[in-house]
Motif scaffolding. Structure first.
Motif, short mmCIF file in Angstrom:
data_model
loop_
_atom_site.label_atom_id
_atom_site.label_comp_id
_atom_site.label_asym_id
_atom_site.label_seq_id
_atom_site.Cartn_x
_atom_site.Cartn_y
_atom_site.Cartn_z
N GLN A 95 -21.85 -22.17 16.17
CA GLN A 95 -21.47 -22.21 14.75
C GLN A 95 -22.39 -23.12 13.93
O GLN A 95 -22.81 -22.78 12.83
N VAL A 96 -22.68 -24.30 14.46
CA VAL A 96 -23.63 -25.22 13.81
C VAL A 96 -24.50 -25.84 14.90
O VAL A 96 -24.25 -25.64 16.09
N ALA A 97 -25.50 -26.63 14.46
CA ALA A 97 -26.48 -27.18 15.41
C ALA A 97 -25.82 -27.99 16.53
O ALA A 97 -26.26 -27.95 17.68
N LEU A 112 -8.92 -33.75 14.82
CA LEU A 112 -8.49 -32.95 13.67
C LEU A 112 -9.27 -33.35 12.42
O LEU A 112 -9.11 -34.44 11.89
N SER A 113 -10.14 -32.44 11.99
CA SER A 113 -10.88 -32.69 10.75
C SER A 113 -10.21 -31.88 9.67
O SER A 113 -9.18 -31.26 9.89
N GLY A 114 -10.80 -31.85 8.51
CA GLY A 114 -10.18 -31.06 7.45
C GLY A 114 -10.66 -29.62 7.44
O GLY A 114 -10.33 -28.87 6.54
N GLY A 115 -11.44 -29.23 8.45
CA GLY A 115 -12.04 -27.88 8.45
C GLY A 115 -11.06 -26.79 8.85
O GLY A 115 -9.85 -27.03 9.01
N ILE A 116 -11.59 -25.62 9.02
CA ILE A 116 -10.75 -24.46 9.36
C ILE A 116 -10.45 -24.44 10.86
O ILE A 116 -9.36 -24.06 11.29
N ASP A 117 -11.44 -24.88 11.63
CA ASP A 117 -11.37 -24.64 13.07
C ASP A 117 -10.39 -25.54 13.84
O ASP A 117 -9.68 -25.08 14.72
N SER A 118 -10.40 -26.83 13.50
CA SER A 118 -9.62 -27.73 14.36
C SER A 118 -8.10 -27.54 14.28
O SER A 118 -7.43 -27.65 15.31
N PRO A 119 -7.53 -27.22 13.11
CA PRO A 119 -6.08 -26.94 13.14
C PRO A 119 -5.76 -25.72 14.01
O PRO A 119 -4.74 -25.70 14.71
N GLU A 153 -14.84 -33.67 1.12
CA GLU A 153 -15.83 -33.90 2.17
C GLU A 153 -15.20 -34.63 3.34
O GLU A 153 -14.40 -35.53 3.15
N ASP A 154 -15.58 -34.28 4.57
CA ASP A 154 -15.19 -35.16 5.67
C ASP A 154 -16.45 -35.88 6.16
O ASP A 154 -17.54 -35.70 5.62
N CYS A 155 -16.27 -36.73 7.16
CA CYS A 155 -17.36 -37.66 7.45
C CYS A 155 -18.59 -36.96 8.03
O CYS A 155 -19.69 -37.50 7.97
N GLY A 187 -12.30 -28.29 17.71
CA GLY A 187 -12.50 -26.97 17.11
C GLY A 187 -13.94 -26.49 17.19
O GLY A 187 -14.37 -25.70 16.36
N GLU A 188 -14.67 -26.98 18.20
CA GLU A 188 -16.05 -26.52 18.33
C GLU A 188 -16.08 -25.03 18.70
O GLU A 188 -15.28 -24.56 19.49
N SER A 189 -17.06 -24.35 18.10
CA SER A 189 -17.19 -22.92 18.35
C SER A 189 -18.66 -22.67 18.65
O SER A 189 -19.52 -23.08 17.88
N MET A 218 -20.29 -40.67 19.74
CA MET A 218 -19.42 -41.82 19.43
C MET A 218 -17.96 -41.35 19.26
O MET A 218 -17.03 -41.99 19.73
N MET A 219 -17.82 -40.22 18.59
CA MET A 219 -16.45 -39.68 18.43
C MET A 219 -15.82 -39.41 19.80
O MET A 219 -14.67 -39.76 20.04
N TYR A 220 -16.58 -38.78 20.68
CA TYR A 220 -16.04 -38.47 22.01
C TYR A 220 -15.67 -39.76 22.76
O TYR A 220 -14.66 -39.82 23.44
P1 ATP Z 1 -15.36 -26.01 9.99
O1 ATP Z 1 -14.05 -25.38 10.14
O2 ATP Z 1 -15.90 -25.93 8.62
O3 ATP Z 1 -16.32 -25.65 11.05
P2 ATP Z 1 -14.92 -28.27 11.45
O4 ATP Z 1 -13.84 -29.22 11.17
O5 ATP Z 1 -14.80 -27.36 12.59
O6 ATP Z 1 -15.09 -27.53 10.15
P3 ATP Z 1 -17.41 -29.17 12.63
O7 ATP Z 1 -18.45 -30.01 12.07
O8 ATP Z 1 -17.69 -27.80 13.04
O9 ATP Z 1 -16.27 -29.14 11.57
O10 ATP Z 1 -16.79 -30.03 13.83
C1 ATP Z 1 -16.45 -29.52 15.08
C2 ATP Z 1 -15.17 -30.14 15.58
O11 ATP Z 1 -15.29 -31.57 15.71
C3 ATP Z 1 -14.02 -29.96 14.62
O12 ATP Z 1 -13.41 -28.72 14.79
C4 ATP Z 1 -13.12 -31.10 14.98
O13 ATP Z 1 -12.36 -30.80 16.15
C5 ATP Z 1 -14.11 -32.21 15.33
N1 ATP Z 1 -14.35 -33.05 14.13
C6 ATP Z 1 -15.36 -32.96 13.26
N2 ATP Z 1 -15.25 -33.89 12.29
C7 ATP Z 1 -14.13 -34.58 12.55
C8 ATP Z 1 -13.43 -35.67 11.92
N3 ATP Z 1 -13.88 -36.22 10.81
N4 ATP Z 1 -12.31 -36.12 12.49
C9 ATP Z 1 -11.83 -35.55 13.62
N5 ATP Z 1 -12.42 -34.54 14.24
C10 ATP Z 1 -13.55 -34.06 13.74
#
Ligand code: ATP
Ligand code: MG
Length: 393
Positions: A288-290, A180-187, A338-340, A283-285, A263-265
């Motif tokens: 969407q990004v590289a 769960l990041s602060g972005g739109i996708d992961s929630p 900003e997130d990491c 929340g990978e799509s 590393m996250m995985y």
């Molecule tokens: P956006 O909605 O802007 O795309 P995002 O949160 O989806 O933001 P991405 O960089 O696309 O950001 O990351 C893909 C996925 O990886 C996220 O949806 C989330 O599940 C996971 N992720 C990314 N950054 C973090 C983080 N700091 N902590 C936990 N999960 C993360």
């Protein structure tokens, strides 16, 4: 008390062998979510009934609108299964309604009832016409459709219907670990996973001082939104600073994101094992990004054998945003902290990374040790069910 909330399960009914398990899970979830209300819940094979206090109805509806496994619900009048009683009640109900045209739809689950539906519909229809002035029957496009469910002992009459959020009750699947990041996708990904019955724990990677406490609070607030669909969510906060700094010192800048995600995985897998999660959810799509090309996903995914579920993988951003708005996470997600990932993001991340390159760069640092440290220093926040039901309205 002459009204109940009548709940229909919908999708659950396709699960023949597991039906009792699904229904019981929904029953327990409902009971738990409504524990602070003055309600009585009962169930049979295809329906649940909630007795309620009128003054709590709106708040109870708001809670029900956040419970997976409910297909439709109605506020229904309850009456003895007896044709005279039904006739009387029907008039009493329709006298309170404003309409010019109506139809009657009867469902008879009590097969011992003296009349069948072909007999009941015209009988009740003509009774209504006799007792209420200036109305007529319209079976195609009526102002109101009066539904009558004839069941053993009690029957139910209603003219309204509310759509539930569907899905399977939470707890009918094992647990998953949501990134769960602060972005739109992961929630949104978390919501969709929960909708399939998965209980979730959330993991947030932060890199203080490169990321702020505001960014963390944003993730806590997103978790508070998600918890409305379940009872509690453990939010694990991983201190990712050292790993992230090591990556940026020791990798080709174009590979930083790829290695960071590997590393996250790895950490996700460790946390999943620790907390008995069977899958990683994120929340990978695609595209969407590289880091979300199929090649990237493939190279990143090589660090774990655990299944990774990506509920929004094939959705357009606009479709994801629609869901984010409907679950009320969008306004939080677009706050600018900003997130990491974004802090360290290089100008041109590699689109087609090579596994051997990652492995070469990863040999330059003792990442296992750093991962151990990160896993052992996780800080967990228990985010509990929303207590202020009026906030749901
Ligand atoms: P956006 O909605 O802007 O795309 P995002 O949160 O989806 O933001 P991405 O960089 O696309 O950001 O990351 C893909 C996925 O990886 C996220 O949806 C989330 O599940 C996971 N992720 C990314 N950054 C973090 C983080 N700091 N902590 C936990 N999960 C993360
Ligand atoms: Mg994204």
């Amino acid at each position: 008390m002459d009204r109940v909330i009548l709940i229909k399960y919908g999708e659950l009914t396709t699960k023949k062998g597991n039906r009792n398990f699904f229904v019981n899970t929904l029953y327990n979830n409902l009971k738990n979510k409504l524990k602070n209300f003055d309600v009585k819940i009962s169930k049979d094979i295809s329906r649940m009934y909630i007795q309620f206090k009128d003054e709590e109805l709106e708040q109870i509806k708001a809670v029900i609108d956040h419970i997976f496994g409910i297909h439709m619900y109605h506020i229904a009048y309850i009456v003895n299964t007896n044709i005279e009683a039904i006739k009387t009640k029907l008039i009493e109900i329709l006298q309170k309604e404003e309409f010019k045209t109506f139809k009657i739809v009867t469902k008879r689950s009590d097969k011992t009832f003296e009349l069948n539906t072909q007999q009941i519909n015209p009988l009740l229809g003509s009774h209504v016409l006799k007792n209420i002035n200036n109305i007529k029957v319209d079976v195609h496009n009526p102002d109101i459709s009066v539904q009558i469910e004839i069941r053993p002992y009690n029957s139910y009459i209603y003219t309204n219907g509310y759509k539930g959020i569907g899905g399977y009750p939470i707890g009918t699947q094992a647990k998953g670990m949501l990134m769960l990041s602060g972005g739109i996708d992961s929630p949104v990904a978390g919501y969709l996973a929960m909708k399939r019955g998965i209980r979730i724990e959330a993991v947030y990677f932060e890199a203080i001082p490169h990321t702020s406490l505001d960014a963390r609070n944003k993730v806590i607030n997103l978790t508070k939104k998600l918890v409305q669909y379940t009872d509690k969510i453990n939010l694990h906060i991983v201190n990712f600073t050292k790993i992230q700094e090591a990556i940026y010192k020791n990798s080709n800048p174009t590979y930083c994101i790829t290695i960071m995600r590997r590393m996250m995985y790895s950490i996700m897998e460790r946390l999943a094992k620790k907390h008995k999660g069977l899958v990683i959810i994120n929340g990978e799509s695609i595209g969407q990004v590289a880091s979300q090309t199929l090649t990237s996903m493939n190279v990143i995914n090589q660090v774990t054998n655990m299944p990774v579920i990506r509920p929004v993988a094939c959705l357009d951003k606009l479709e994801i945003i629609d869901i984010a708005k409907s679950i009320d996470t969008y306004d939080i997600s677009i706050l600018p902290y900003e997130d990491c990932c974004t802090v360290f993001v290089p100008k041109h991340p590699v689109i087609n990374p090579k596994l051997e390159e990652c492995i070469k760069m990863e040999k330059l640092v003792d990442y296992d040790k750093l991962i151990d440290e990160a896993v052992n220093s996780v800080y967990t926040i228990k985010v509990e069910e929303q207590e202020h039901y009026s906030d749901l309205l």
